[in-house]
Design an enzyme around this catalytic site. Structure first.
Site, PDB file in Angstrom:
ATOM      1  CG  ASP A  54      -2.375   1.079   0.976  1.00 48.65           C
ATOM      2  OD1 ASP A  54      -1.933   1.627   0.473  1.00 48.65           O
ATOM      3  OD2 ASP A  54      -2.420   1.305   2.101  1.00 48.65           O
ATOM      4  CG  HIS A  73      -4.046  10.679   2.466  1.00 43.55           C
ATOM      5  ND1 HIS A  73      -5.208  10.685   3.539  1.00 43.55           N
ATOM      6  CD2 HIS A  73      -3.662   9.507   2.555  1.00 43.55           C
ATOM      7  CE1 HIS A  73      -5.356   9.108   3.876  1.00 43.55           C
ATOM      8  NE2 HIS A  73      -3.822   8.912   4.077  1.00 43.55           N
ATOM      9  CD  GLU A 107      -6.040   4.646   5.186  1.00 45.11           C
ATOM     10  OE1 GLU A 107      -5.123   3.645   4.065  1.00 45.11           O
ATOM     11  OE2 GLU A 107      -5.549   5.607   5.402  1.00 45.11           O
ATOM     12  CD  GLU A 160      -5.488   2.524   0.145  1.00 41.07           C
ATOM     13  OE1 GLU A 160      -4.485   2.370  -0.772  1.00 41.07           O
ATOM     14  OE2 GLU A 160      -5.335   2.778   0.537  1.00 41.07           O
ATOM     15  CG  ASP A 213      -6.079  -0.278   3.111  1.00 39.50           C
ATOM     16  OD1 ASP A 213      -6.032  -1.338   3.905  1.00 39.50           O
ATOM     17  OD2 ASP A 213      -4.761   0.176   3.874  1.00 39.50           O
ATOM     18  NE  ARG A 258      -7.883   5.944   9.623  1.00 37.58           N
ATOM     19  CZ  ARG A 258      -7.539   6.479   8.512  1.00 37.58           C
ATOM     20  NH1 ARG A 258      -5.893   5.356   8.776  1.00 37.58           N
ATOM     21  NH2 ARG A 258      -7.708   5.854   7.729  1.00 37.58           N
ATOM     22  CD  GLN A 286      -3.167   3.819  10.519  1.00 40.03           C
ATOM     23  OE1 GLN A 286      -4.755   3.984  10.990  1.00 40.03           O
ATOM     24  NE2 GLN A 286      -2.578   4.479  10.243  1.00 40.03           N
ATOM     25  CE  LYS A 302      -3.581   2.143   7.644  1.00 40.91           C
ATOM     26  NZ  LYS A 302      -4.312   2.947   6.315  1.00 40.91           N
ATOM     27  CB  THR A 316      -7.740  -5.272   2.096  1.00 42.44           C
ATOM     28  OG1 THR A 316      -6.925  -4.720   3.581  1.00 42.44           O
ATOM     29  CG2 THR A 316      -7.633  -4.187   0.955  1.00 42.44           C
ATOM     30  CD  GLU A 359      -7.090  12.785   3.387  1.00 39.46           C
ATOM     31  OE1 GLU A 359      -7.943  13.358   3.438  1.00 39.46           O
ATOM     32  OE2 GLU A 359      -7.675  11.092   3.629  1.00 39.46           O
TER      33      GLU A 359
END
Lengths: 375, 375
Positions: free
Chosen positions: B102, B109, B170, B172, B201, B205, B208, B221, B225, B324
């Site tokens: 990844d 971002h 996420e 992607e 993904d 948080r 993480q 993570k 996925t 975000e």
């Protein structure tokens, strides 16, 4: 007393001149041909031994695995299996690697590295005693012992590209998953883990230093990881008490499970430069597997998770990396030929060996993992 | 104008009630059965289409792949292939994932995340404009769109264990490697990459944040996925110029290769909360693959590398993550049903869709990747 007697019998995959890959066990300085034994119906294993890798065998549940093992031990003890001299056998990567995970479970290593790389911060990261820290590596570049290690190139700093000038090793112990699972309790470790290998997680410290914030090690580690050709069954090891853990870990990491009394040695060309003790690892392999799967992630047959660099308390004689041994190059080591080294030179060979206390009380061998650096 | 016409024909793996997995392409709202077409000798592909995954097909060299493609396009255009209504097909993970990598290649971002998570530091890490930063993920937990996402548990802080309270997405774009290679130049990108998928993904948080120093993202993570079931061939996309890169990258990252004009949308339950533009990604996929392999690491058939979260310059309408979008929960979003969200609630469904400018100038569809959170 041999290190490769009936109480060890590590599994591997071999071939002889021009032949296909076959499963065998090591006894003394021979390989006993298990693929042939199953073909000849000496052993009943449902086809698990007539494979080019150990994966099907590893995927068997513990009772089936034990049943196969009992037949192998009996026939090997009776001298009834076809023996190939080790010298005539080519040894291959013994299993297809699914996911490769690398932990960071030696407190001595983590403290050494923290002091060297992050001198302005506490030696241990704040999370270190709360969880066995780890990251995912590149399973496609796991190679068997003996494969030459090509010096990696990369960004050594902003705008600086070239061959790594600080190529290093990491002496580790790897655990190979046989039976898939998720949310695996520490007490279920032996139901899922098939065996143990030696690991050298080659590391380019300059590439790593420039890239690793904030996503962790990547190209500094992904070019090659070497493993020993013999997978020692987990049941062959004597359990030993792990170190005291303070603070007491969270419930999912308890009971901690056993440590393993594995004594490693590291030879840099012809010079023994280090003898790291695995018994002093802070986090146990059972805690590593519990942590790896506690979030719901599954493990598969062929998953490899490594302990992280094994370093003992004496940095000068028990370091599992040259970063530590030479204090990031500041204290070069002198080899037997009179030359000195900070990091690996082209042509250098590193061989990691190990023995362990076996379940019967004697020593068992894990073989070796070796590699030579090429330009 | 359909998004799934002859200029798209994405590949996938499907089954119908009780049947085996077969390779097909999507045309409109049907799946055309390529496994059957090869069995019936309508298409000659050397067996590559009579497989339960796309891996063998993907491993073909570009000329062979193009030859298969030409036959598919001709037969599909003539209406000569067996069509199964999409509604009757179950879609499966289209390829066996080898290594999963990844990246972190959206400047918007990276700046957003840096400001939120590391307010005391510069928004971009010092290495960010020198290399496409990335890390390895867990390939064993890549799942196809539609698989429920079980909320992960883990350490949310020192001594605190429980289900993640800050479960995120996420959005992607993923690139699937067909032809193995190493030290792949940016100009060789299309020789090695088979096609493009959508990736979510999923990210915890809180897990993480506590774990990621110093080894990067791991359990935050690794639980799941999701990828879209359709792999759009790389040749179906129109190339677009990438953004200007300052400083000029090192030689191995030049020429930069093309960007792709992919427009993503993110739906949180029934509410469209974001529309991230892929065309503004800083690092190109060709640069990502060149970087991934410049150290000598090989890529294999089935390797998946994802772009990293796709976010545009307008955080309120173009963010590829809820971290975000809600500014780490400080600015919750209001959904169509009047409820508000900071992060994902149990039962929430997130669907990412995308279309792109195709090689013929029209829009092509990438389908969708969706998942529902379960407790």
């Amino acid at each position: 007393m041999t290190l490769y007697g009936l109480e060890n019998l590590p599994y591997g995959v071999f071939s002889t001149a021009g032949g296909v890959r076959r499963i065998g066990v090591r006894l003394g300085s021979s390989v006993l041909d298990l693929s042939r034994a199953e073909a000849d119906e000496q052993i009943l294993a449902g086809g698990a031994l007539r494979q080019p890798t150990l994966n099907v065998l590893m995927s068997l549940g513990r009772p089936q695995r034990a049943a196969v093992r009992a037949q192998v031990v009996e026939l090997a003890g009776a001298g009834a299996l076809t023996a190939v001299p080790l010298a005539d056998a080519t040894l291959h990567l013994p299993f297809d690697v699914a996911d490769y995970t690398d932990f960071y479970s030696s407190e001595h290593h983590a403290v050494n590295v923290g002091r060297i790389l992050r001198p302005d911060h506490p030696a241990l990261p704040p999370n270190w005693k709360h969880l066995p820290a780890g990251y995912h590596g590149r399973s496609g570049t796991v190679v068997v012992s003996g494969v030459p290690i090509r010096r990696p190139s990369g960004q050594l700093g902003a705008g600086v590209f070239g061959p790594s000038q600080r190529l290093d090793i990491e002496a580790e112990i790897g655990f190979v998953v046989g039976v898939p699972g998720s949310r695996i309790r520490t007490g279920e470790f032996a139901d899922h883990v098939f065996g143990v290998v030696l690991v050298n997680d080659w590391s380019a410290r300059d590439i790593q230093a420039f890239e690793y914030q904030p996503l962790g090690p990547f190209l500094g580690k992904s070019f090659a990881t070497s493993v020993s050709p013999w997978v020692v069954p987990l049941d062959a090891f004597a359990p030993v008490p792990p170190p005291v853990q303070d603070p007491v870990p969270l419930d999912y990491l308890l009971p901690p499970g056993s440590g393993l009394d594995i004594a490693l040695t590291v030879d840099w060309n012809d010079t023994r430069v280090s003898s790291p003790p695995f018994a002093q690892m802070y986090w146990t392999p059972a805690q590593q597997l519990a942590h790896l799967t506690v979030n719901g992630a599954g493990v598969r047959t062929g998953d490899l998770f490594a302990s992280g660099t094994v370093s003992g308390p004496d940095r000068a004689t028990q370091a599992g990396s040259f970063l530590e041994l030479t204090r990031n190059g500041a204290e070069p080591v002198r080899l037997a030929d009179g030359s000195t080294r900070a990091f690996l030179a082209d042509g250098d060979t590193v061989t990691i060996r190990a023995t362990a206390t076996g379940i019967a009380g004697g020593r068992i061998g894990l073989g070796s993992v070796t590699g030579t650096v090429v330009a």
